[in-house]
Design an enzyme around this catalytic site. Structure first.
Site, PDB file in Angstrom:
ATOM      1  N   HIS A   1       0.824  -1.206   0.000  1.00 18.13           N
ATOM      2  CA  HIS A   1       0.000   0.000   0.000  1.00 18.13           C
ATOM      3  C   HIS A   1       0.857   1.254   0.000  1.00 18.13           C
ATOM      4  O   HIS A   1       0.377   2.338   0.304  1.00 18.13           O
ATOM      5  CB  HIS A   1      -0.893   0.038   1.240  1.00 18.13           C
TER       6      HIS A   1
ATOM      7  N   HIS B   1      -6.703  -4.540  -0.948  1.00 18.85           N
ATOM      8  CA  HIS B   1      -5.901  -5.767  -0.888  1.00 18.85           C
ATOM      9  C   HIS B   1      -6.081  -6.623  -2.121  1.00 18.85           C
ATOM     10  O   HIS B   1      -5.923  -7.840  -2.062  1.00 18.85           O
ATOM     11  CB  HIS B   1      -6.261  -6.583   0.353  1.00 18.85           C
TER      12      HIS B   1
END
Ligand SMILES: Nc1ncnc2c1ncn2[C@@H]1O[C@H](COP(=O)(O)OP(=O)(O)O)[C@@H](O)[C@H]1O
Ligand SMILES: Nc1ncnc2c1ncn2[C@@H]1O[C@H](COP(=O)(O)OP(=O)(O)O)[C@@H](O)[C@H]1O
Ligand SMILES: [Mg+2]
Ligand SMILES: [Mg+2]
Ligand SMILES: [Mg+2]
Ligand SMILES: [Mg+2]
Lengths: 210, 333, 333, 210
Positions: free
Chosen positions: B57, B219
């Site tokens: 991320h 995700h």
């Protein structure tokens, strides 16, 4: 005849083998309803367990399981790490100092493991999680232990078979816990990866008692 | 899978090592167990701020370690929450005695691992408060799920709570402002393409050439539903409308508008989305008082974006504007 | 082609409009002819700095308009240099009487259009100096080509010349430091995937799953040669080695190491490349005194990266560190 | 009979049509050895020329070409914008105030256009650019104009045909100017987009004289 530390180490070794063998399958199961890491996480965790077992050979079954708990907790990450960590920790506590585990203690330890998972993850049966493998497993184990002939292998075989059926039973469920729950209806028709890894671990426990 | 990597298993190790080399003036990287700590830590008398989560991320969370934001970040494996044996030493490293706030995105894994670490830290005498971020309106019926996910709002919680800690707020106050940001922030995302987790080697899901996935998380997990491709304005409306209505925005409100890239989308496209979102908010009488556009919380190389809106009050605005000096966010210093 | 756009023909218009909305505190956007000017312009007594080029390289150039960097940026159509009727008013808008420097990437189109604009500006009494950036070592036999291209080095020229202008250097001095940066900077890039120009609708070139293109430019044009996929360290060596040797780096040199993403590559991968490059430079006795890692000069959503090395002297380092406040680069203020 | 402003406007109109029709082809030619924008740039530019012609109808051929030059210069961008802009500007200058263009003046104007391109772009014949369409075109035009019968259509037809052949002749060339030059050997085997658009424009000039 009960289960000794040799059994515990064989169990963990067979579990590690199963995670390595089924790594890709578990990643694939985690792909449509998760984030594609379950197989990777479990494989990494059990490889680390193998290293630890080699470093500090345990003296009792409980010691083996406690070491496993700490290692999974610190190496797996994700949801599965703390859940399996807690499961193995509670099981270890239930075994106490025994160097030889009888059928009743074994069933109690499995029950403690399941209860640990529920305590941490707050999932109920039918939520499409590893609990759906563990709950039928401990019920079957308790029944087998209650049979009276005290055969630990029967207890473990019953648990493994029930866990495998439990994993299959997650297919039609709508997920209410973990990552798959974000998908709502779209989680239906997929098997829960944690339930499958749980069944593999319980099958390894039975295999170790052969 | 084509990636600038050496070994799928070494991605996080090598990337974080490179990050540490590039930003040695701001952070210290501890390799094993892995965590990233602000150069000067702990800061005497200051509440410590720790966040963490799966890798992939970036710049979240390591990029936000520094003055006015996080004291430590704990990177897990790709898309896998970190473990207590990382979170605990990171927490201890930034504890000055004033307590430590854990900023945790609401995923089962993150929650459980931070929970364990918090227990262990408390056993060592460090007071912990946890701010749970759950701003993703794409998750419906959150009573019957693991709850809403923490997504774009996380960056804003980290910045604003970080500024509160930096100005000397106490433990409860820092946690309270973090919670207040979380209560006033909502997000929703879209994927035009999936991403490929290095160890998996194949995309997390498949989208046809004319399909997009609405309500995506961070995700690589699939989103709320799949629809045929639309133009940027149409997609922007699909993201912004639920955010605005869930937040209950009213005419006269002041907001921070944050258009975030998922990692593989050109900046020029993010500004096209920003344009529409800003215009729509203006039509509704909402004032965009602050803005943020870019790749701040990503899903590897995923193409797509998310829109985050934070309802501002004067204190949040002041804390947003306060100096920050981290690898990924810097102003006022 | 899946993009967050409304109409391929409106991409630049809408994107620049959104950019103007998001950064209204820093810049003013003029829509037609299109150019972007620093909020306060011209700055009395200051040499003006104008750059520009095709769009699709964001944040270049609009993202670098502001204090300590550019006074104006002129965006062309995607991958198409802007026209004199944009460059001229941008130049006039930032002319305070101290002259204006045009920073031009060495492409035939950019050179010709800026040349024309410079003539027109000079006819209107504005003194112009042109700094040509041509740092791309991938172009061989540059005597027999249009010459080396301007790529990553452009960002560094804009920052350092911008700081010189901001501290009050005169026209010749600003141009001279820009030239000095250009003489001391080299770059080379790689593409893992091509990009798709919105109006073309198909990728600029095709790469097989196991192929990469070495020596790529920033316009989706093919590179020097195509090779089978390698790991990150191998690719890094292929980019860094020609840069180092062309620059004639020697032990004891101080450099700025800039690892740039082409738009579609996760930051985590850029740090893996940075790690290798920094290690190799260290082995050669070269000190990485400053670093920059991220998407600063892109090719839409292309996956890949470029490595730029600038040999620093004290003055360049001071000017690099000087305050800058633009949408895409900010520190010291 | 010479060429008047009506011809000039028809030329530009047919050019605009050709650019619109061949937009994708020119983009495709610019893809392997350039940056996929030539067709888009030329189409945008000539559409703008059409708008300008409607806004301010020109009085002389030179006025039409000058307006075209300024519009291409300000709307096309890239390499082609200034090159074509210069070409049309120089041609306009060569035509002067004439309301009716004869064969010799026409040939001289085409020559001026080519010379403008060379002056701006510094390309030589064989560099694989639009110059490789223009140079044979002006040579053929000069020859046709020298024939003596003064037929402007013959001059334009000769130029168009030679330009088309010139465009084809760029296929085996190794590019030494413009973006394609970065490719070195790999530019061989592709046709230069600017040479093709030049041939289209010269063909439009001949078509306008039918
Ligand atoms: N709350 C929960 N209770 C019990 N099991 C859970 C819970 N949440 C997730 N799980 C189990 O964890 C598995 C996912 O593990 P893993 O993929 O390693 O973690 P993550 O979801 O964080 O990526 C699921 O398949 C499910 O069996
Ligand atoms: N130096 C030059 N001299 C003459 N023609 C050139 C030169 N450079 C480029 N060209 C022509 O310009 C064409 C490319 O135009 P275009 O694609 O619109 O511009 P760009 O290359 O800037 O994208 C080439 O095909 C070539 O014919
Ligand atoms: Mg998972
Ligand atoms: Mg995970
Ligand atoms: Mg171009
Ligand atoms: Mg082109």
């Amino acid at each position: 005849m009960g289960l000794d530390v040799g059994w515990a180490v064989r169990w963990l070794t067979l579990s590690a083998q199963a995670m390595a063998e089924h790594r890709v399958e578990l990643i694939e199961l985690d792909r449509p309803i998760g984030d594609s890491d379950h197989g990777e996480n479990m494989d990494r965790g059990f490889k680390a367990v193998m290293d630890k077992l080699a470093e500090t050979p345990p003296e009792t079954p409980a010691a083996a399981l406690k070491l496993t708990a700490m290692t999974l907790m610190s190496k797996v990450g994700g949801a599965a790490g703390p859940l399996y960590g807690t499961a193995f920790l509670r099981a270890a506590t239930a075994l106490g100092e025994a160097s030889d585990v009888d059928a009743a203690t074994l069933a109690a330890a499995l029950q403690a493991a399941r209860d640990g998972i529920v305590a941490r993850g707050k999932a109920e049966s039918g939520d499409k999680t590893m609990v759906d493998a563990w709950t039928p497993a401990i019920e079957a184990a308790a029944a087998a232990a209650g049979d009276g002939d005290g055969d630990v292998r029967k207890v473990l075989l019953a648990a493994a078979e029930a866990a495998e059926a439990g994993a299959v039973s997650t297919d039609p469920m709508l997920a209410r816990k973990g990552r798959a729950s974000y998908l709502g209806e779209r989680s239906i028709g997929h098997r829960d990866p944690g339930a499958v890894s749980s069944a593999l671990i319980l099958r390894a426990a039975a295999g170790a008692a052969e | 899978m084509k990636k600038l990597i050496n070994d799928p298993k070494a991605v996080v190790d090598e990337s974080v090592e490179g990050f540490g080399l590039a930003h040695a003036d701001l952070v210290t990287v501890f390799p094993d167990p892995k965590y990233i700590v602000r150069k000067v830590a702990p800061v005497a008398g200051k509440v410590g701020l720790v966040s963490g989560g799966g890798s992939g991320h970036e710049p979240l969370h390591g990029g936000y370690v520094g003055l006015g934001m996080l004291d430590a970040a704990v990177p897990g494996a790709v898309f896998t929450s970190p473990t207590p044996d990382q979170i605990l030493p990171a927490t201890l490293a930034v504890s000055s005695g004033a307590g430590v706030v854990h900023i945790v995105k609401n995923y089962t894994g993150d929650v459980l691992n931070f929970e364990t670490a918090a227990e262990l830290a408390q056993a060592e005498g460090v007071e912990i408060r946890t701010v749970l971020v759950n701003d993703d309106v794409a998750v419906q019926d959150s009573l019957y799920t693991a709850g809403r996910r923490g997504v774009g709002g996380t960056v804003l919680v980290e910045k604003i709570a970080g500024a509160a800690a930096e100005r000397g707020d106490n433990l409860d106050a820092v946690a309270a402002i973090g919670d207040r940001v979380n209560q006033n922030v909502r997000s929703m995302g879209v994927a035009l393409s999936a991403c490929t987790v290095p160890h998996a080697g194949v995309p997390s899901f498949e989208l046809e050439e004319n399909e997009i996935e609405i309500g995506i998380g961070i995700h690589g997990e699939p989103g709320r539903h799949r629809i045929p491709m639309e133009n940027a304005d149409g997609i922007t409306d699909r993201l912004l409308d639920p955010v605005v209505s869930d937040l209950g925005l009213a005419s006269g409100d002041q907001v921070l508008l944050f258009v975030n890239g998922m990692g593989g989308t050109p900046q020029s496209e993010l500004y096209i989305v920003y344009r529409r979102a800003a215009q729509k908010l203006a039509e509704q009488g909402v004032t965009v008082a602050r803005s943020l556009v870019g790749n701040f919380i990503t899903s590897l190389e995923m193409q797509g974006c998310s829109i985050t809106v934070l309802r501002l009050d004067d204190e949040m605005t002041t804390l947003w504007d306060a100096p920050v000096h981290t690898p990924a966010l810097r102003w006022g210093v």
